[in-house]
Design a protein around this motif. Structure first.
Motif, short mmCIF file in Angstrom:
data_model
loop_
_atom_site.label_atom_id
_atom_site.label_comp_id
_atom_site.label_asym_id
_atom_site.label_seq_id
_atom_site.Cartn_x
_atom_site.Cartn_y
_atom_site.Cartn_z
N ALA A 134 0.78 -1.37 0.03
CA ALA A 134 -0.14 -0.04 0.01
C ALA A 134 1.27 1.04 0.01
CB ALA A 134 -1.13 0.29 1.15
N GLN A 135 0.59 2.22 -0.73
CA GLN A 135 1.05 3.75 -0.53
C GLN A 135 3.26 2.55 -0.91
OE1 GLN A 135 -1.11 4.58 -1.95
NE2 GLN A 135 -1.62 6.43 -1.45
N GLY A 136 3.31 2.22 -1.96
CA GLY A 136 5.24 1.54 -1.06
C GLY A 136 5.74 0.67 0.18
N LEU A 137 4.49 0.58 0.82
CA LEU A 137 4.97 -0.18 2.00
C LEU A 137 4.19 -1.35 2.11
CD1 LEU A 137 4.22 2.68 4.24
CD2 LEU A 137 6.71 2.07 3.94
N LEU A 138 4.78 -1.95 2.87
CA LEU A 138 4.18 -3.55 2.97
C LEU A 138 3.68 -4.04 4.30
CD1 LEU A 138 7.09 -5.84 1.53
CD2 LEU A 138 5.08 -5.24 0.28
N THR A 139 2.26 -4.51 4.04
CA THR A 139 2.01 -4.07 5.81
C THR A 139 1.48 -4.82 6.22
OG1 THR A 139 0.81 -2.56 6.43
CG2 THR A 139 0.80 -2.09 4.57
N PRO A 140 0.77 -5.39 7.33
CA PRO A 140 -0.10 -6.31 7.46
C PRO A 140 -2.08 -5.87 7.77
CG PRO A 140 0.85 -5.45 9.61
CD PRO A 140 1.64 -5.03 8.25
N PHE A 141 -1.57 -4.61 7.69
CA PHE A 141 -3.53 -3.64 7.03
C PHE A 141 -2.66 -2.41 7.07
CE2 PHE A 141 -1.51 -3.43 12.09
CZ PHE A 141 -1.62 -2.07 12.03
N ALA A 142 -4.14 -1.58 6.03
CA ALA A 142 -3.54 -0.88 5.99
C ALA A 142 -5.81 0.05 5.86
CB ALA A 142 -3.83 0.02 4.60
N GLY A 143 -5.35 1.39 5.93
CA GLY A 143 -7.36 2.16 5.98
C GLY A 143 -7.69 2.94 5.99
N ALA A 144 -9.17 3.49 5.54
CA ALA A 144 -8.63 5.23 5.84
C ALA A 144 -10.66 5.00 6.91
CB ALA A 144 -9.73 5.53 4.76
N GLY A 145 -10.89 6.12 7.68
CA GLY A 145 -11.81 6.30 7.69
C GLY A 145 -11.26 6.14 9.77
N PHE A 146 -12.38 5.61 10.10
CA PHE A 146 -12.01 5.08 11.53
C PHE A 146 -11.39 5.44 11.91
CE2 PHE A 146 -14.56 4.06 15.40
CZ PHE A 146 -13.46 3.51 16.02
N ASP A 147 -9.79 4.20 11.86
CA ASP A 147 -9.04 3.60 11.89
C ASP A 147 -8.29 4.96 11.84
OD1 ASP A 147 -9.28 3.85 8.83
OD2 ASP A 147 -7.63 2.15 9.73
N ALA A 148 -7.70 5.41 11.28
CA ALA A 148 -7.19 7.27 10.62
C ALA A 148 -7.51 7.89 11.60
CB ALA A 148 -7.22 7.04 9.75
N THR A 304 -8.34 12.30 1.80
CA THR A 304 -8.69 11.58 3.33
C THR A 304 -7.85 11.01 4.01
OG1 THR A 304 -11.51 10.68 1.62
CG2 THR A 304 -10.25 9.75 3.93
N ALA A 305 -7.62 10.57 5.53
CA ALA A 305 -6.60 10.66 5.96
C ALA A 305 -6.59 8.88 5.86
CB ALA A 305 -7.10 10.88 7.30
N ILE A 306 -5.55 8.33 5.84
CA ILE A 306 -5.51 6.85 6.13
C ILE A 306 -3.94 6.56 6.54
CG2 ILE A 306 -5.60 6.68 3.22
CD1 ILE A 306 -3.00 6.57 3.03
N GLU A 307 -4.19 5.10 7.20
CA GLU A 307 -3.19 4.80 7.62
C GLU A 307 -2.78 3.40 7.60
OE1 GLU A 307 -3.16 1.73 9.51
OE2 GLU A 307 -5.11 1.68 9.21
N LEU A 319 -6.32 5.18 -3.31
CA LEU A 319 -5.37 4.09 -1.81
C LEU A 319 -5.56 2.91 -2.73
CD1 LEU A 319 -3.89 2.80 0.33
CD2 LEU A 319 -6.16 2.35 1.66
N ARG A 320 -4.78 2.74 -3.70
CA ARG A 320 -4.35 0.87 -3.43
C ARG A 320 -3.87 0.28 -3.14
NH1 ARG A 320 -3.71 0.24 -9.63
NH2 ARG A 320 -4.08 -2.57 -9.81
N ALA A 321 -4.31 -1.18 -2.73
CA ALA A 321 -3.36 -2.05 -1.91
C ALA A 321 -3.68 -3.43 -2.66
CB ALA A 321 -4.59 -2.02 -0.44
#
Length: 336
Positions: A134-148, A304-307, A319-321
């Motif tokens: 996601a956005q060039g990073l390797l991650t177990p999870f990502a998202g937008a909205g409540f979590d960010a 929108t804010a993402i994490e 956001l491309r995942a």
């Protein structure tokens, strides 16, 4: 002892639990040549180069999910650039959320962390884990909205709590979350317009029922998985979001070539009223939609804010995942 027989330990120098005393203890246990302290992205890249050049077979990260995401991305990119096999990775539970540490069964106390380190220096049984790019990073999870938004409020509350007399030194990250989520995040979500998102399927995908079983036919590439207002759109390959919260209860049974996509279009007040079941992963609602997917694109009506991996990742309109093609070898704490 050659580097090929040793373990590299990378600590996040900005993590609250990584004190001078802890660093000194680690230095004595692993040897100063194998201990790395990172306080910035530039330092993380430099450390990644040194680790790959030295040929360490195992790298342990201490400082939470964000530290893992930065190091596994930098080291994997460096190794691929040199046409080398990336090392195995392990986690020492020294950060705030520690979602991966929960998923892998890492110890929770400082005593457990040292026990994990002592064991993993000699026993590195691992399992293959798929991550999301996601956005060039390797991650177990990502998202937008409540979590960010929740992460933003968490950092604001934690900065205040840390400076309070008496409680500041004793407060854990969970305390800040317990304050920020019900007092800031949920009220703000309830009062403001919901995030509007279009989620486009770019690979293979299928909708899940309330039991986490595929329902209906596979969804074609280019089709909309969801369009409309929601309070969160999240992707993950693991069940946990942090502190043992099972945000993705169907992750453990997912096919190896899929990640979980969860769209929360329910009312934030309804989620708040069912916080216990949401924490345990048993919360269900007709406007809580789950999918297995391998490549999705989230398009937002406005920035929108993402994490990504539990760290704020700025504002974006898309956001491309994508499921990363190569699994990462992670230390399995449950291995006999």
């Amino acid at each position: 002892m050659s580097k090929a027989d040793r373990v590299a330990v990378v600590l996040n120098g900005n993590a609250r639990q990584v004190t001078d005393e802890l660093v000194e203890s680690f230095d004595q246990l692993v040897g100063s040549g194998d201990l790395f302290l990172s306080r910035s992205l530039e330092e993380a890249h430099r450390i990644a180069r040194e680790i790959v050049e030295a040929g360490y077979p195992v790298v342990l990260t201490g400082g939470g999910d964000g530290t893992f995401v930065q190091m596994v991305t930098s080291i994997s990119n460096e190794a691929r650039g040199r046409k080398q096999e990336p090392p195995s990775f392990g986690l020492l539970k020294l950060g705030t959320g520690n979602s991966l540490a929960w998923a892998l069964g890492a110890g929770t106390s400082r005593k457990d962390v040292f026990a994990d380190l002592a064991r993993l220096r000699h026993d590195s049984a691992h399992r293959d884990v798929r991550l999301i790019e996601a956005q060039g990073l390797l991650t177990p999870f990502a998202g937008a909205g409540f979590d960010a938004l929740g992460l933003k409020h968490f950092h604001e509350v934690r900065s205040v709590v840390r400076h309070l007399p008496w409680i500041g030194k004793r407060a854990t990250g969970a305390v800040s979350y317990a304050i920020s989520i019900p007092m800031l995040t949920i009220p703000k979500l309830a009062l403001r317009p919901r995030m509007s998102v279009r989620i486009i399927n770019r690979g293979d995908a299928e909708r899940l029922d309330f039991r986490g079983k595929p329902q209906g036919e596979s969804i074609e590439r280019g089709e909309l998985l969801f369009e409309g207002p929601c309070i969160a759109a999240l992707v993950s390959t693991i069940a946990y979001w942090g502190f043992g919260v099972r945000v993705f209860p169907f992750a453990e049974d997912r096919p190896p070539n899929r990640f979980c996509l969860r769209v929360v279009a329910t009312s934030p007040l309804h989620v708040a009223a069912h916080m216990r079941s949401a924490w345990k992963g048993t919360y269900r609602h007709e406007n809580l939609m789950d999918f297995y997917a391998e490549d999705v694109e989230l398009q937002f009506d406005e920035p929108t804010a993402i994490e990504i991996g539990g760290d704020p990742a700025g504002m974006t309109r898309s956001l491309r995942a994508r499921l990363h093609p190569a699994p990462v070898k992670l230390i399995d704490y449950a291995a006999p």
